[in-house]
Write an enzyme that holds these catalytic residues in place. Structure first.
Site: not given
Ligand code: UD1
Ligand code: CA
Length: 457
Positions: A15, A102, A137, A224, A352, A387, A441
């Site tokens: 996004r 993030d 979640g 996001n 500078k 310069n 001059r």
């Molecule tokens: C996750 C939680 C959710 C919570 C939300 C808060 C899970 C299943 N769900 O949701 O309960 O409310 O965060 O923002 O954990 N990432 C990876 N690898 C992956 C997937 C994600 O490194 O395969 C990282 C992303 O870069 C990010 C973080 O994990 O930094 C969270 O991923 P994101 O997809 O935003 O989480 P949600 O599924 O929305």
């Protein structure tokens, strides 16, 4: 007791609609991921492991922290799958803190309180009550405590009414985490491995699960989209502005203030609207900054005034402005500008890599590059140091009390002795001795009775 910090940063950030990996977008001048690393830098961790995936190389090259390592997750099959990749790297017993790359504004104290609540034997979840919890979640509680986390997409209509959401941050006993995460499956609406499924596993084993409410919404907000990034930027700037104002700094409007780095201020500093500070900036006692200034990597001495629309960029060599100096409006100080006390730099003057000694002035339309300017020198309007010969840079040296008239070109390398005077409009290519007047001059010619050409009929 050993402590590991795991930061999930493999996700794509679709996004954001950007080619830059999401966690490298900047907030207050630092990447989102660097914020998380910085605010947990003081926690005594044996390892900090960042899980990378999308743009892994770029992400790994862009951040730094003590005991930092990276584990790649390819492809990205969910947060549980992400943590599965780091299991072999996790050190034995103790606690593992899991954060999101993030969610940049998590505070040190909040992270520490999760670790403490876990204590190596409980599962501690950071939660937040949200006006709009959609996407999060949900924390399922019973009289006995937290029972599970159900992802939004898997939640029943009744569960979707729960406003307590999981922030994505937890602290878990490392040994148990390893066992639970290894057992995760992807039998859910999204077909992903959910880290959040370990909550029900903990409950089934009788391990205490603690849902700890975050003290403040800002520290658990994730980025996001560009809209959310801009919203967090404003919240972050507001926090920084408040910290400065609490220390006595007078900001004309905290909503129109941007600090992308570190700002140190003495007493009675005043900053007008729309100023941007970057890198490391220090403002001495009583400094006043006019509206619309951009100041990067600079030290401004006590009592100096920086007037409106001044641009100061000390990237690399730094910029120093002496006590009581006056700069601007519309001045430009570049790297290596070193102004002594009481120096005056006026409108449309660029300096500078030059030193200006006490009381020297260049008040209008001038360029000083690679120069040394002695005390009390007056550098006339429209005059410049030439310069650059097209291949190399050369220095200009002006002794004390030199007077440079208007519209002069000083062709470097050249030295003007103490007290010398350069007549207006001169092009100076040879050294001038102390006390001399140099005029270079064309002589003025007068033709009496001159008739201007008349238009042909
Ligand atoms: C996750 C939680 C959710 C919570 C939300 C808060 C899970 C299943 N769900 O949701 O309960 O409310 O965060 O923002 O954990 N990432 C990876 N690898 C992956 C997937 C994600 O490194 O395969 C990282 C992303 O870069 C990010 C973080 O994990 O930094 C969270 O991923 P994101 O997809 O935003 O989480 P949600 O599924 O929305
Ligand atoms: Ca998601």
């Amino acid at each position: 007791m050993a402590m590991n910090i795991v930061i999930m940063a493999a996700g794509k950030g679709t996004r954001m609609k950007s080619s830059l990996p999401k966690v490298l977008h900047r907030l207050g001048g630092r990447s989102l991921l660097q914020h998380v690393l910085d605010s947990t830098a003081s926690l005594d961790a044996q390892s900090r492991i960042v899980i990378t995936g999308h743009g892994a190389e770029q992400v790994e090259a862009a951040v730094s922290a003590p005991c930092l390592s990276f584990v790649r997750q390819m492809p990205q099959l969910g947060t549980g799958h992400a943590v599965q990749q780091v299991l072999p790297a996790l050190q034995g017993e103790g606690t593992t803190l899991i954060l999101n790359g993030d969610v940049p504004l998590i505070r040190t104290e909040t992270a520490a309180s999760l670790i403490e609540a876990c204590g190596g034997h409980s599962l501690a979840l950071l939660t937040i009550d949200l006006a709009d919890p959609s996407g999060y979640g949900r924390i399922i509680r019973s009289a006995a405590g937290v029972q599970a986390i159900v992802e939004h997409k898997d939640a029943s209509p009744a569960q979707r009414l729960i406003i307590e959401g999981y922030t994505g941050m937890m602290a878990a006993p490392t040994g148990m985490l390893k066992r639970w995460v290894a057992q995760l499956d992807n039998n859910n609406v999204q077909g992903e491995f959910y880290l959040t499924d370990i909550v029900a596993m903990a409950v089934a084993e009788g391990v205490p699960v603690l849902g700890i409410k975050a003290p403040d919404e800002t520290e658990v907000l994730g980025v996001n989209s560009p809209v959310q990034l801009a919203d967090l930027e404003r919240r972050f700037q507001r926090q920084q502005a408040e910290t400065l104002m609490e220390a006595g700094v007078r900001l004309a409007d905290p909503a129109r203030f941007d600090l992308r780095g570190r700002l140190e201020c003495g007493q009675d500093v005043e900053i007008d609207v729309n100023c941007v500070f970057e890198g490391q900036v220090s403002l001495g006692e009583g400094v006043r900054i006019g509206a619309n200034c951009v100041i990067r990597n600079a030290t401004i001495g006590a009592g100096a005034r920086i007037h409106e629309f001044t641009h100061i960029d000390g990237e690399g060599l730094g910029v120093k402005v002496g006590a009581g100096a006056l700069v601007g409006p519309f001045a430009r100080l570049r790297p290596g500008a070193d102004l002594g006390p009481e120096v005056h730099i006026g409108n449309f003057v660029e300096v500078k890599n030059s030193t200006m000694a006490r009381g020297a002035k260049a008040n209008h339309l001038a360029y000083l590059g690679d120069a040394h300017v002695g005390e009390r020198v007056n550098f006339g309007a429209g005059s410049i140091t030439a310069n650059y010969d097209g291949a190399n840079k050369h220095r200009t040296s002006l002794g004390a009390d030199v007077h440079i008239g208007s519209n002069c070109v000083l062709i470097a390398p050249v030295t003007i002795g103490d007290g010398a005077t350069i007549g207006g409009g001169s092009t100076i290519s040879k050294d001038v001795a102390a006390g001399d007047l140099a005029v270079a001059r064309a002589k003025q010619v007068a033709i009496s009775g001159w008739k201007r050409p008349a238009k042909k009929r």
